[in-house]
Write an enzyme that holds these catalytic residues in place. Structure first.
Site, PDB file in Angstrom:
ATOM      1  CB  SER A 103      -0.904   0.007   1.226  1.00  0.00           C
ATOM      2  OG  SER A 103      -1.589   1.237   1.294  1.00  0.00           O
ATOM      3  CG  HIS A 162      -3.855  -1.439  -2.004  1.00  0.00           C
ATOM      4  ND1 HIS A 162      -4.910  -2.178  -2.496  1.00  0.00           N
ATOM      5  CD2 HIS A 162      -4.363  -0.663  -1.014  1.00  0.00           C
ATOM      6  CE1 HIS A 162      -6.011  -1.861  -1.816  1.00  0.00           C
ATOM      7  NE2 HIS A 162      -5.704  -0.944  -0.914  1.00  0.00           N
ATOM      8  CG  ASP A 190      -5.476   2.583   0.575  1.00  0.00           C
ATOM      9  OD1 ASP A 190      -6.432   1.844   0.307  1.00  0.00           O
ATOM     10  OD2 ASP A 190      -4.447   2.185   1.149  1.00  0.00           O
ATOM     11  CG  MET A 206      -8.401   7.438   2.233  1.00  0.00           C
ATOM     12  SD  MET A 206      -7.557   7.433   3.825  1.00  0.00           S
ATOM     13  CE  MET A 206      -6.690   5.887   3.740  1.00  0.00           C
ATOM     14  CG  HIS A 254      -9.485   0.565  -1.149  1.00  0.00           C
ATOM     15  ND1 HIS A 254      -9.011   0.201   0.092  1.00  0.00           N
ATOM     16  CD2 HIS A 254     -10.829   0.687  -1.011  1.00  0.00           C
ATOM     17  CE1 HIS A 254     -10.022   0.111   0.943  1.00  0.00           C
ATOM     18  NE2 HIS A 254     -11.134   0.407   0.301  1.00  0.00           N
ATOM     19  CG  MET A 299     -11.076   3.811   1.404  1.00  0.00           C
ATOM     20  SD  MET A 299     -10.069   3.734   2.891  1.00  0.00           S
ATOM     21  CE  MET A 299      -8.661   2.843   2.274  1.00  0.00           C
ATOM     22  CG  MET A 331     -11.930  -2.145   4.561  1.00  0.00           C
ATOM     23  SD  MET A 331     -10.362  -1.719   3.753  1.00  0.00           S
ATOM     24  CE  MET A 331      -9.513  -0.833   5.060  1.00  0.00           C
ATOM     25  CG  ASP A 345      -6.518  -2.483   2.645  1.00  0.00           C
ATOM     26  OD1 ASP A 345      -5.484  -2.245   3.297  1.00  0.00           O
ATOM     27  OD2 ASP A 345      -7.064  -1.629   1.913  1.00  0.00           O
TER      28      ASP A 345
END
Length: 220
Positions: free
Chosen positions: A9, A34, A36, A38, A67, A69, A138, A176
């Site tokens: 990540s 990976h 993320d 957000m 991913h 979020m 998660m 994750d």
């Protein structure tokens, strides 16, 4: 037996040396990057947006596992496809029309993933599992790196594996949050196909070696 995938990540990477860390992942035994994203609304944190993903894509030679979020992810499906995402995961909790969202992701040529918060039951995917390429489970509460692993995850992985098999789906299970060398083997044994590791990789003395160790532990 399918070989376990490792997806470091980049949330835990050194943002002052992002190109260096992306290249380390490229040259390591890792399978995916990976990423993320957000928005500070769906989760109580803001990570990075499109310009950073674009910068990562420029240097990455391995698939981008993005991913989201964020609330209302449908608005950005096309954008992330254009940025070079290979896998796009949206949160079950953020999608009112999950089936439609999954189809929209596939239409853009990406693999479709669904992320589940720790409190969300895997049984809620009963009607869509055959349309899902990856379930990103998660194993910490989403929003921040470096959290402790939630032990109930093993049971949840086993329940999801049973659902996938019962429905004849080919969905992969991604874990994750809080992944380390201490739980990698147990997660793999429970049915996980992909492990996302952030702090454990990037805070280690030799990240490339840590990635290699995770892969070895999980399949030993």
């Amino acid at each position: 037996m399918q070989k376990l995938k490792i997806a470091p990540s980049l949330l835990a990477a050194d943002f002052g040396n992002l190109q260096r860390d992306v290249e380390m992942v490229n040259e390591s035994e890792a399978d995916w990057h990976h990423i993320d994203v957000m928005d500070g609304v769906f989760v109580p944190n803001i990570s990075y947006g499109m310009p950073v993903v674009k910068a990562i894509a420029k240097h990455a030679t391995k698939p981008l596992d993005v991913h989201l979020m964020i609330v209302d992810p449908d608005r950005y499906i096309k954008t992330f496809a254009e940025l070079g995402a290979n896998i796009l995961s949206v949160h079950y909790e953020a999608c009112t029309h999950l089936h439609r969202t999954l189809q929209a992701i596939k239409t853009e040529g990406m693999q479709a993933g669904v992320a589940l918060n720790p409190h969300t039951s895997v049984q809620l995917l009963e009607d869509t599992i055959q349309d899902i390429d990856i379930v990103c489970m998660m194993s910490v509460n989403p929003g921040f790196g470096g959290q402790s692993f939630i032990e109930n995850t093993y049971e949840k992985v086993r329940a999801l594996k049973l659902l996938i098999e019962r429905k004849g789906a080919s969905t992969l299970i991604e874990i994750d949050g809080g992944v380390t060398s201490k739980n990698a083997k147990a997660l793999s044994d429970a049915g996980a196909d992909i492990l996302v590791a952030g702090s454990f990789v990037f805070n280690s003395e030799n990240p490339a070696q840590t990635i290699s160790d995770l892969k070895t532990i999980a399949v030993s």
